[in-house]
Write a protein that holds these residues in place. Structure first.
Motif, PDB file in Angstrom:
ATOM      1  N   ASN A 112       8.207   9.101  -2.880  1.00  0.00           N
ATOM      2  CA  ASN A 112       8.694   9.213  -4.185  1.00  0.00           C
ATOM      3  C   ASN A 112       8.516  10.978  -4.750  1.00  0.00           C
ATOM      4  N   PHE A 113       8.480  11.552  -3.942  1.00  0.00           N
ATOM      5  CA  PHE A 113       8.891  12.763  -4.026  1.00  0.00           C
ATOM      6  C   PHE A 113       9.712  13.592  -2.779  1.00  0.00           C
ATOM      7  N   PRO A 114      10.432  15.462  -3.243  1.00  0.00           N
ATOM      8  CA  PRO A 114      11.021  15.525  -2.033  1.00  0.00           C
ATOM      9  C   PRO A 114       9.916  15.920  -0.843  1.00  0.00           C
ATOM     10  N   SER A 115      11.089  15.593   0.066  1.00  0.00           N
ATOM     11  CA  SER A 115      11.141  15.390   1.416  1.00  0.00           C
ATOM     12  C   SER A 115      11.001  16.625   2.302  1.00  0.00           C
ATOM     13  N   ASP A 116       9.950  17.011   3.106  1.00  0.00           N
ATOM     14  CA  ASP A 116      10.490  18.756   4.052  1.00  0.00           C
ATOM     15  C   ASP A 116      10.356  19.819   3.397  1.00  0.00           C
ATOM     16  N   CYS A 117      10.085  20.127   2.726  1.00  0.00           N
ATOM     17  CA  CYS A 117       9.865  21.442   2.240  1.00  0.00           C
ATOM     18  C   CYS A 117       8.639  21.422   1.275  1.00  0.00           C
ATOM     19  N   GLY A 118       7.438  20.502   3.118  1.00  0.00           N
ATOM     20  CA  GLY A 118       6.286  21.488   2.102  1.00  0.00           C
ATOM     21  C   GLY A 118       5.600  20.315   1.494  1.00  0.00           C
ATOM     22  N   LEU A 119       5.325  19.218   0.715  1.00  0.00           N
ATOM     23  CA  LEU A 119       5.029  18.154   0.626  1.00  0.00           C
ATOM     24  C   LEU A 119       4.170  17.294   1.741  1.00  0.00           C
ATOM     25  N   ALA A 120       3.980  17.592   2.000  1.00  0.00           N
ATOM     26  CA  ALA A 120       3.666  16.746   3.236  1.00  0.00           C
ATOM     27  C   ALA A 120       3.773  15.414   3.600  1.00  0.00           C
ATOM     28  N   SER A 121       5.156  15.638   3.568  1.00  0.00           N
ATOM     29  CA  SER A 121       5.950  13.511   3.611  1.00  0.00           C
ATOM     30  C   SER A 121       5.353  13.778   4.875  1.00  0.00           C
ATOM     31  N   SER A 122       5.588  14.109   6.523  1.00  0.00           N
ATOM     32  CA  SER A 122       5.063  13.703   7.620  1.00  0.00           C
ATOM     33  C   SER A 122       4.150  12.600   7.203  1.00  0.00           C
ATOM     34  N   ALA A 123       2.583  13.180   6.790  1.00  0.00           N
ATOM     35  CA  ALA A 123       1.801  12.789   6.517  1.00  0.00           C
ATOM     36  C   ALA A 123       1.796  11.179   6.016  1.00  0.00           C
ATOM     37  N   SER A 124       2.263  11.277   5.100  1.00  0.00           N
ATOM     38  CA  SER A 124       3.182   9.890   4.555  1.00  0.00           C
ATOM     39  C   SER A 124       3.281   8.705   4.858  1.00  0.00           C
ATOM     40  N   SER A 125       4.444   9.458   5.464  1.00  0.00           N
ATOM     41  CA  SER A 125       5.767   8.402   6.277  1.00  0.00           C
ATOM     42  C   SER A 125       4.971   8.261   7.877  1.00  0.00           C
ATOM     43  N   PHE A 126       4.145   9.133   7.970  1.00  0.00           N
ATOM     44  CA  PHE A 126       3.842   7.989   9.619  1.00  0.00           C
ATOM     45  C   PHE A 126       2.585   7.073   9.056  1.00  0.00           C
ATOM     46  N   ALA A 127       1.824   7.946   8.077  1.00  0.00           N
ATOM     47  CA  ALA A 127       1.204   6.368   8.345  1.00  0.00           C
ATOM     48  C   ALA A 127       1.709   5.082   7.154  1.00  0.00           C
ATOM     49  N   ALA A 128       2.906   5.108   6.995  1.00  0.00           N
ATOM     50  CA  ALA A 128       3.485   3.485   6.362  1.00  0.00           C
ATOM     51  C   ALA A 128       3.943   3.670   7.110  1.00  0.00           C
ATOM     52  N   LEU A 129       4.014   3.692   7.872  1.00  0.00           N
ATOM     53  CA  LEU A 129       5.528   3.362   8.991  1.00  0.00           C
ATOM     54  C   LEU A 129       4.488   2.444   9.999  1.00  0.00           C
ATOM     55  N   THR A 130       2.898   3.176  10.403  1.00  0.00           N
ATOM     56  CA  THR A 130       1.858   2.588  11.099  1.00  0.00           C
ATOM     57  C   THR A 130       1.396   1.315  10.394  1.00  0.00           C
ATOM     58  N   LEU A 131       1.195   1.743   9.095  1.00  0.00           N
ATOM     59  CA  LEU A 131       0.785   0.219   8.484  1.00  0.00           C
ATOM     60  C   LEU A 131       1.861  -1.230   8.470  1.00  0.00           C
ATOM     61  N   ALA A 132       2.763  -0.679   7.901  1.00  0.00           N
ATOM     62  CA  ALA A 132       3.483  -1.874   7.961  1.00  0.00           C
ATOM     63  C   ALA A 132       4.573  -2.187   9.372  1.00  0.00           C
ATOM     64  N   THR A 133       3.581  -1.732  10.039  1.00  0.00           N
ATOM     65  CA  THR A 133       4.063  -1.631  11.871  1.00  0.00           C
ATOM     66  C   THR A 133       3.590  -2.722  12.265  1.00  0.00           C
ATOM     67  N   TYR A 134       1.553  -2.227  11.708  1.00  0.00           N
ATOM     68  CA  TYR A 134       0.757  -3.100  12.473  1.00  0.00           C
ATOM     69  C   TYR A 134       0.624  -4.599  11.384  1.00  0.00           C
ATOM     70  N   LYS A 135       1.255  -4.526  10.201  1.00  0.00           N
ATOM     71  CA  LYS A 135       1.697  -6.696   9.297  1.00  0.00           C
ATOM     72  C   LYS A 135       2.458  -7.003  10.376  1.00  0.00           C
ATOM     73  N   LEU A 136       3.645  -6.255  10.960  1.00  0.00           N
ATOM     74  CA  LEU A 136       4.467  -6.510  11.881  1.00  0.00           C
ATOM     75  C   LEU A 136       4.264  -7.404  13.047  1.00  0.00           C
ATOM     76  N   ALA A 137       2.982  -6.731  14.154  1.00  0.00           N
ATOM     77  CA  ALA A 137       2.261  -6.973  14.605  1.00  0.00           C
ATOM     78  C   ALA A 137       1.220  -8.372  14.929  1.00  0.00           C
ATOM     79  N   CYS A 138       1.106  -7.927  13.493  1.00  0.00           N
ATOM     80  CA  CYS A 138      -0.184  -8.942  13.173  1.00  0.00           C
ATOM     81  C   CYS A 138       0.338 -10.109  13.344  1.00  0.00           C
ATOM     82  N   GLU A 139       1.432 -10.716  12.436  1.00  0.00           N
ATOM     83  CA  GLU A 139       2.780 -12.050  13.149  1.00  0.00           C
ATOM     84  C   GLU A 139       3.236 -11.230  14.154  1.00  0.00           C
ATOM     85  N   ARG A 140       3.929 -10.919  14.495  1.00  0.00           N
ATOM     86  CA  ARG A 140       5.159 -11.375  15.201  1.00  0.00           C
ATOM     87  C   ARG A 140       4.455 -10.650  16.997  1.00  0.00           C
TER      88      ARG A 140
END
Ligand code: PMV
Length: 311
Positions: free
Chosen positions: A98-126
């Protein structure tokens, strides 16, 4: 079927810069404020092949774009997690900030945390394994994709050292975060490259000690409600990191004349009023400003001066 997760970004006041190994073990302890207003969202859907696409942008933001390197890094982390948790098949990974990425707003921190959490949900089921991981364990796995993402699992404050990331209790409970966006351009040197390139700076020697000393001073300043000392420590800390960039070989940097104008405004404010925001910059040209809730008047002045650039 879809698996969806969100995670906030975080802003380091004591910076993580420099790694001791390929799995993103940090050279020094870092401390961050979790920015609950800057959010990434990841949606996983079964698909004929594993690929990334931008999710439709939320109102007022642009569709997210990722460089090929950024996309590969994201897909590599997804693959790592799937192997870790025994998830088979292929999935579309859609994400947005919900903010511009790749310009020093730490988008990699939130993106990778969200990816880890979403994949964890997937892994719990599959996944092929029975999983019951806590936040610390998820953060440790997320760290392998993007170091700073491990701090996004804790709020409002996170500390990250060689034992991993965890929440830390501090008397400062409320902070109003703004960022003065002086540029939305993609950065020339990614933070991953910066971690490698600072190895060439002669000032990297002693960096861990300086960061630890500042951490200690900052925690004391917060305990004592000494906002000026906190400002001075945080100010010295981001300059230390940017000086590592500029003393590397070849030197590189992110500050622009507009970043300096914002920094100068903040310093002048402090000089004139003996009060002001905490100020910091990541690996980008934009300037983060942190205010106490009783500093609304200063926020109004900052907005009056920098207008639409204040996010
Ligand atoms: O997690 P990375 O590899 O994107 O590194 C982040 C580095 C800084 O944002 C510059 C500092 C920090 O501690 O977040």
């Amino acid at each position: 079927m879809t698996w969806r997760a969100q995670a906030p970004s975080n802003l380091a006041l004591i910076k993580y810069m420099g790694k001791t190994d390929a799995s993103n073990q940090p050279l020094n302890t870092s401390l961050s404020w979790t920015m609950s207003n800057l959010i990434s969202e990841v949606v996983l859907t079964e698909s004929a092949q594993t690929q990334w696409r931008p999710l439709d942008p939320v109102h007022g933001t642009q569709s997210m774009s990722l460089s090929e390197t950024g996309r590969n890094k994201f897909l590599k982390h997804f693959d790592f997690l799937c192997r870790q948790w025994g998830v088979e098949g292929s999935y579309e990974i859609a994400s947005r900030n919900n903010f511009p990425s790749d310009c020093g707003l730490a988008s990699s921190a939130s993106s990778f945390a969200a990816l880890t959490l979403a994949t964890y949900k997937l892994a719990c089921e599959r996944g092929s394994k029975w999983l019951d991981l806590n936040q610390n364990q998820l953060a440790a796995l997320s760290r392998q994709g993007s170091g700073s993402s491990c701090r996004s699992f804790f709020a409002p404050w996170a500390i990250w050292d060689e034992q991993g990331a965890r929440a830390i209790e501090l008397p400062v409970k409320e902070i109003i975060h703004h960022v003065v966006v002086v540029s939305r351009d993609k950065k020339g040197v990614s933070s991953s490259q910066a971690h490698q390139r600072v190895q060439a700076s002669p000032l990297l020697k002693g960096r861990a000690e300086r960061a630890h000393e500042r951490l200690h001073l900052l925690l004391n300043a917060f305990e004592d409600s000494d906002w000026r000392s906190a400002y001075e420590v945080v100010w010295g800390e981001f300059w230390d990191m940017h000086v590592l960039f500029e003393t590397s070989s070849p030197p590189f940097g992110y500050m622009t004349a507009r970043s300096l104008a914002v920094l100068e405004w903040c310093r002048a404010y402090w000089d004139q009023h003996d009060d002001g925001p905490l100020v910091t910059m990541d690996a980008g040209p934009n300037v983060h400003v942190l205010f106490r809730p009783d500093q609304l008047e200063i926020i109004a002045k900052l907005k009056g001066h920098f207008g639409d650039m204040v996010l």
